[in-house]
Design a protein around this motif. Structure first.
Motif, PDB file in Angstrom:
ATOM      1  N   GLU A 389     -11.885   0.789  -2.180  1.00 12.81           N
ATOM      2  CA  GLU A 389     -11.525  -0.457  -2.231  1.00 12.81           C
ATOM      3  C   GLU A 389     -10.069  -0.549  -2.884  1.00 12.81           C
ATOM      4  O   GLU A 389      -9.092  -1.567  -2.616  1.00 12.81           O
ATOM      5  N   ALA A 390      -9.639   0.619  -3.713  1.00 10.03           N
ATOM      6  CA  ALA A 390      -8.278   0.254  -4.221  1.00 10.03           C
ATOM      7  C   ALA A 390      -7.121   0.619  -3.100  1.00 10.03           C
ATOM      8  O   ALA A 390      -6.008   0.162  -3.507  1.00 10.03           O
ATOM      9  N   LEU A 391      -7.452   1.197  -2.124  1.00 12.47           N
ATOM     10  CA  LEU A 391      -6.598   1.583  -1.056  1.00 12.47           C
ATOM     11  C   LEU A 391      -6.688   0.481  -0.032  1.00 12.47           C
ATOM     12  O   LEU A 391      -5.793   0.576   1.034  1.00 12.47           O
ATOM     13  N   ILE A 392      -7.813  -0.007   0.359  1.00 11.67           N
ATOM     14  CA  ILE A 392      -8.043  -0.827   1.561  1.00 11.67           C
ATOM     15  C   ILE A 392      -6.928  -1.759   2.100  1.00 11.67           C
ATOM     16  O   ILE A 392      -6.683  -2.054   3.148  1.00 11.67           O
ATOM     17  N   GLU A 393      -6.424  -2.623   0.768  1.00 11.88           N
ATOM     18  CA  GLU A 393      -5.438  -3.566   1.157  1.00 11.88           C
ATOM     19  C   GLU A 393      -4.484  -3.032   1.724  1.00 11.88           C
ATOM     20  O   GLU A 393      -3.736  -3.384   2.744  1.00 11.88           O
ATOM     21  N   SER A 394      -3.614  -1.804   0.925  1.00 15.91           N
ATOM     22  CA  SER A 394      -2.558  -1.436   1.555  1.00 15.91           C
ATOM     23  C   SER A 394      -2.521  -0.474   2.969  1.00 15.91           C
ATOM     24  O   SER A 394      -1.794  -0.553   3.724  1.00 15.91           O
ATOM     25  N   GLU A 395      -3.922  -0.073   2.975  1.00 18.40           N
ATOM     26  CA  GLU A 395      -4.109   0.647   4.435  1.00 18.40           C
ATOM     27  C   GLU A 395      -4.306  -0.334   5.587  1.00 18.40           C
ATOM     28  O   GLU A 395      -3.517   0.022   6.708  1.00 18.40           O
ATOM     29  N   LEU A 396      -4.762  -1.380   5.246  1.00 23.52           N
ATOM     30  CA  LEU A 396      -4.898  -2.308   6.485  1.00 23.52           C
ATOM     31  C   LEU A 396      -3.613  -3.291   6.780  1.00 23.52           C
ATOM     32  O   LEU A 396      -3.348  -3.274   7.869  1.00 23.52           O
ATOM     33  N   PHE A 397      -3.001  -3.559   5.751  1.00 23.26           N
ATOM     34  CA  PHE A 397      -1.938  -4.689   5.565  1.00 23.26           C
ATOM     35  C   PHE A 397      -0.510  -4.036   5.693  1.00 23.26           C
ATOM     36  O   PHE A 397       0.757  -4.544   5.764  1.00 23.26           O
ATOM     37  N   GLY A 398      -0.549  -2.654   5.318  1.00 24.23           N
ATOM     38  CA  GLY A 398       0.819  -2.012   4.968  1.00 24.23           C
ATOM     39  C   GLY A 398       1.487  -2.735   3.668  1.00 24.23           C
ATOM     40  O   GLY A 398       1.156  -3.323   3.072  1.00 24.23           O
ATOM     41  N   TYR A 399       2.837  -2.084   3.508  1.00 23.91           N
ATOM     42  CA  TYR A 399       3.340  -2.390   2.378  1.00 23.91           C
ATOM     43  C   TYR A 399       4.645  -2.243   2.591  1.00 23.91           C
ATOM     44  O   TYR A 399       5.281  -1.584   3.381  1.00 23.91           O
ATOM     45  N   THR A 400       5.759  -2.750   1.717  1.00 25.02           N
ATOM     46  CA  THR A 400       7.117  -2.618   1.871  1.00 25.02           C
ATOM     47  C   THR A 400       7.575  -1.730   1.257  1.00 25.02           C
ATOM     48  O   THR A 400       6.722  -1.088   0.393  1.00 25.02           O
ATOM     49  N   PRO A 401       8.812  -1.142   1.206  1.00 21.24           N
ATOM     50  CA  PRO A 401       9.335   0.060   0.598  1.00 21.24           C
ATOM     51  C   PRO A 401       9.318  -0.299  -1.157  1.00 21.24           C
ATOM     52  O   PRO A 401       9.519  -1.208  -1.528  1.00 21.24           O
ATOM     53  N   ASN A 402       8.720   0.753  -1.750  1.00 26.55           N
ATOM     54  CA  ASN A 402       8.469   0.845  -3.163  1.00 26.55           C
ATOM     55  C   ASN A 402       7.595  -0.400  -3.720  1.00 26.55           C
ATOM     56  O   ASN A 402       8.070  -1.089  -4.480  1.00 26.55           O
ATOM     57  N   ALA A 403       6.708  -0.900  -2.889  1.00 25.53           N
ATOM     58  CA  ALA A 403       6.231  -2.044  -3.262  1.00 25.53           C
ATOM     59  C   ALA A 403       5.356  -2.080  -4.596  1.00 25.53           C
ATOM     60  O   ALA A 403       4.934  -3.045  -5.150  1.00 25.53           O
ATOM     61  N   PHE A 404       4.861  -0.693  -4.832  1.00 21.61           N
ATOM     62  CA  PHE A 404       4.275  -0.692  -6.106  1.00 21.61           C
ATOM     63  C   PHE A 404       4.342   0.850  -6.430  1.00 21.61           C
ATOM     64  O   PHE A 404       4.708   1.775  -5.869  1.00 21.61           O
ATOM     65  N   THR A 405       3.912   1.249  -7.609  1.00 18.82           N
ATOM     66  CA  THR A 405       4.063   2.507  -8.175  1.00 18.82           C
ATOM     67  C   THR A 405       3.369   3.475  -7.311  1.00 18.82           C
ATOM     68  O   THR A 405       1.952   3.198  -7.214  1.00 18.82           O
ATOM     69  N   GLY A 406       3.986   4.630  -6.921  1.00 15.97           N
ATOM     70  CA  GLY A 406       3.389   5.411  -5.966  1.00 15.97           C
ATOM     71  C   GLY A 406       3.476   5.118  -4.381  1.00 15.97           C
ATOM     72  O   GLY A 406       3.297   6.030  -3.626  1.00 15.97           O
ATOM     73  N   ALA A 407       4.154   4.136  -4.182  1.00 17.71           N
ATOM     74  CA  ALA A 407       4.408   3.619  -2.687  1.00 17.71           C
ATOM     75  C   ALA A 407       5.617   4.253  -2.350  1.00 17.71           C
ATOM     76  O   ALA A 407       6.434   4.602  -2.824  1.00 17.71           O
ATOM     77  N   HIS A 408       5.707   4.845  -0.893  1.00 13.95           N
ATOM     78  CA  HIS A 408       6.481   5.506  -0.307  1.00 13.95           C
ATOM     79  C   HIS A 408       7.744   4.579   0.038  1.00 13.95           C
ATOM     80  O   HIS A 408       7.757   3.385   0.067  1.00 13.95           O
ATOM     81  N   ALA A 409       8.877   5.370  -0.175  1.00 14.35           N
ATOM     82  CA  ALA A 409      10.161   4.684  -0.162  1.00 14.35           C
ATOM     83  C   ALA A 409      10.441   4.071   1.052  1.00 14.35           C
ATOM     84  O   ALA A 409      11.202   3.176   1.005  1.00 14.35           O
ATOM     85  N   ARG A 410       9.687   4.445   2.117  1.00 15.87           N
ATOM     86  CA  ARG A 410      10.085   3.622   3.415  1.00 15.87           C
ATOM     87  C   ARG A 410       8.951   2.661   3.715  1.00 15.87           C
ATOM     88  O   ARG A 410       9.039   2.175   4.834  1.00 15.87           O
ATOM     89  N   GLY A 411       7.850   2.519   2.798  1.00 12.01           N
ATOM     90  CA  GLY A 411       7.041   1.854   3.105  1.00 12.01           C
ATOM     91  C   GLY A 411       5.855   2.175   3.969  1.00 12.01           C
ATOM     92  O   GLY A 411       5.829   3.298   4.371  1.00 12.01           O
ATOM     93  N   LYS A 412       5.223   1.304   4.450  1.00 15.37           N
ATOM     94  CA  LYS A 412       3.850   1.825   5.339  1.00 15.37           C
ATOM     95  C   LYS A 412       3.510   0.673   6.304  1.00 15.37           C
ATOM     96  O   LYS A 412       3.518  -0.454   5.851  1.00 15.37           O
ATOM     97  N   LYS A 413       3.434   1.045   7.601  1.00 10.56           N
ATOM     98  CA  LYS A 413       3.152   0.027   8.765  1.00 10.56           C
ATOM     99  C   LYS A 413       1.807  -0.790   8.512  1.00 10.56           C
ATOM    100  O   LYS A 413       1.728  -1.895   8.757  1.00 10.56           O
ATOM    101  N   GLY A 414       0.667   0.067   8.140  1.00 10.63           N
ATOM    102  CA  GLY A 414      -0.605  -0.546   8.060  1.00 10.63           C
ATOM    103  C   GLY A 414      -1.447  -0.275   9.382  1.00 10.63           C
ATOM    104  O   GLY A 414      -0.731  -0.438  10.226  1.00 10.63           O
TER     105      GLY A 414
END
Length: 619
Positions: A389-414
């Motif tokens: 549950e802690a990962l499902i939002e970022s896995e589904l929707f992706g995230y912008t670069p450095n969106a949160f602690t531990g996020a990849h510097a290039r972001g994630k497409k989702g």
């Protein structure tokens, strides 16, 4: 390879284009592809990798799945290559996933072709290798020449690749025909004639396929002028006995409507043409006037020649069902009905729910629906119950670069954006947290998503197929599933029968065994026991059993003794004296007749299906 450009100059041009600049020396489709490579696929423009070569096992699987494409294209490929084999070209046929399933090239250039990846098994999808002929053609559905430094990957810049899409008779993109040159001249105009030759070759391939697949229909050959109508028509449509368009070559949509071919399939002949279906014989070569002029309902004339059917009429549904959906069953009535219903919505924006017990093959059916559609994007499967549950939002929707602690510097497409232009399969949708159900509803209703950390939504084009072994309506009643999302997903519900209820169980076991490494061969006695088993684990249980049997028997026939204890015990019962239990008598007859179910059923004076049913009920 010789002829490499200055890497820095090439990379700088790609980056500038990706940032919004234009380049007058590049075609618009090439510029659009570069932008996709950097902004969507997040590829490095300084890459020097070339295409990935799939394993032999993967290539065999791709070829099996592309059997129809290979059969359609091979004769045309050989004819074309005879005309260009002295010019240094190699001819590739890629499937809809960008994998080369056939190749014809000069054997003397084998080492150079392998180095360039111009061989069977090379993977050319744009998201993996960047701008190239096959990849850009798949992304746009249009013919293209990607010439030398048009390529994204520096390793490919000596090549010139001319690619043309190949469509099935219902307008679906099934592959790409590509003619590549190892050391083409610098001037891109040198390939202009190559592009026209390739288009002509694909037109003939699609024409031959239409004639082959629609032998029970009238074929109407079409041309905008009468001169080449009988020699080399531009397009053709098939008209079924009910007077509806049942198939066409891709060029026909441009001549008839300019819209997608799928919008014409199923339309009545007299909706398109101002002509009586019963008068089609008058347009045949024997009876037609010289020009064969045919008036269109929308206005204007087209020139036509009618070719009568060469085979008896078929059942209405036969031939109209896409091959991937035909392949999901071996004659089971419930699965046949499911396939026919699924085929009616594969190219419509109608959400589908697949409902059935765990392990019945919901993802397999969803993938078959995707492959039967005209959608060119990826098939992305997500198990909502397996994602934390802690990962499902970022896995589904992706995230912008450095969106949160531990996020990849290039972001994630989702994963949702990975399915852009394709199909998103949401397995166990009933286990998705309520908070994320609201976000998913917005994606489906607004056709856009907001990555984690982003302030601007991004458009997304996805087809959603969901699945659950839960009763979603009951979850709604219990407040565990959003009612508005349920109604958004609840377009067509397809119920998948459990394995124990399928009439094609023997076919299913044989198919899974054939796809298992080691290909286990079940003896008649072992197969009879498998057919009598309840299969509570459904398809997954069959897969596990086949893998175990292949490992235990190592090519030798699988006997009852090799089966798991519960199944093998039934074989022991059949060798013991018959008691009062009726299933013992059936097993004894089965053993006496060497596992021949038909013979055992005749001895029991019952039919084969009743024989199986009684064995299963005895469990």
């Amino acid at each position: 390879m010789r002829g490499m450009p200055d890497t820095g100059t090439h990379v700088l041009e790609v980056i500038r284009v990706a940032e919004g600049e234009t380049s007058p020396r590049r075609d618009a489709d090439v510029l659009a592809s570069w932008r996709r490579c950097v902004n969507e696929h997040q590829l490095d423009p300084s890459r020097h990798a070339g295409p990935r070569i799939v394993t032999q096992k993967e290539l065999r699987q791709h070829r099996q799945e592309s059997e129809e494409l290979l059969g359609v294209a091979r004769h045309g490929m050989e004819d074309l290559y005879r005309r260009v084999n002295a010019m240094g070209y190699v001819l590739l046929l890629a499937n809809a996933r960008g994998v080369t399933v056939d190749a014809i090239g000069d054997a003397e250039l084998d080492r150079e072709l392998r180095h360039a990846g111009l061989i069977a098994g090379s993977e050319w999808h744009e998201r993996h290798v960047g701008t190239n002929g096959v990849g850009a053609c798949l992304a746009t559905g249009r013919a293209i020449t990607v010439h030398r430094t048009d390529h994204f990957d520096v390793a490919l810049t000596p090549l010139s690749c001319t690619a043309v899409p190949v469509h099935d008779t219902r307008g679906g993109l099934i592959g790409v025909l590509d003619l590549s040159h190892l050391q083409a001249p610098q001037d891109k105009m040198s390939q202009a004639l190559t592009l026209e030759v390739m288009k002509s070759c694909v037109r003939r391939i699609e024409m031959a396929n239409l004639v082959r697949r629609h032998r029970a229909d009238w074929i109407l050959r079409l041309n905008p002028s009468p001169e080449f109508l009988d020699v080399d028509p531009m397009a053709a449509v098939a008209i079924d006995p009910e007077g509806r368009i049942s198939g066409m070559t891709n060029n026909a949509r441009e001549l008839l409507a300019g819209g997608p071919a799928q919008a014409l399939i199923g339309r009545r002949f007299d909706d398109i043409f101002a002509y009586d279906m019963d008068d089609l014989p008058k347009l045949s070569r024997a009876m037609a006037p010289v020009d064969g002029a045919l008036e269109m309902q929308a206005g204007g004339l087209i020139f036509a020649r009618a070719v009568p059917p060469t085979a008896p009429p078929r059942r209405a549904a036969e031939g109209s069902l896409p091959q991937p959906l035909r392949a999901i069953h071996g004659g089971d009535p419930a699965m046949e009905c499911l396939a026919e219903r699924a085929a009616k919505v594969v190219d419509r924006q109608i959400s589908v729910i697949l409902r059935g017990e765990t392990g019945t093959g919901k993802e397999f059916i969803a993938r078959a629906m995707h492959e039967s559609s005209r959608r060119r994007g990826a098939f992305v499967a997500i198990n909502c119950a397996a994602l934390p549950e802690a990962l499902i939002e970022s896995e589904l929707f992706g995230y912008t670069p450095n969106a949160f602690t531990g996020a990849h510097a290039r972001g994630k497409k989702g994963l949702i954006r990975e399915a852009h232009g394709g199909t998103l399969f949401l397995d166990e949708i009933g286990d998705m947290p309520l908070a994320l159900q609201a976000r998913l509803l917005r994606v489906l209703s607004e056709r856009e998503l907001l990555p984690v950390g982003a302030t601007r939504a991004e458009p997304v084009d996805i087809r959603v197929i969901s699945a659950s072994h839960h009763d979603l309506a009951q979850l709604v009643a219990e407040g565990r599933f959003r009612q508005d999302l349920y109604y958004r997903l609840n377009g067509l519900v397809l119920d998948i029968p459990p394995v124990r209820a399928r009439a094609d169980l023997e076919w299913l076991i044989a198919r899974i065994a054939g796809a298992t490494e080691g290909k286990p061969r079940f003896s008649p006695q072992a197969m009879a026991l498998l057919l009598a088993h309840d299969w509570p684990g459904n398809v997954r249980e069959i897969v596990n059993l086949c893998e175990l049997a292949a490992a235990m028997c190592d090519g030798a026939p699988v006997l009852p003794a090799h089966l798991p204890a519960g199944m093998a015990d039934r074989a022991a019962l059949s060798r013991s004296p018959a008691g009062s239990r009726p299933e013992d008598e059936l097993l004894r007859l089965l053993d006496e007749h060497g596992g021949n179910v038909s013979a055992a059923a005749r001895a029991a004076k019952i039919d084969r299906s009743t024989f199986y049913r009684r064995l299963r009920k005895s469990k």
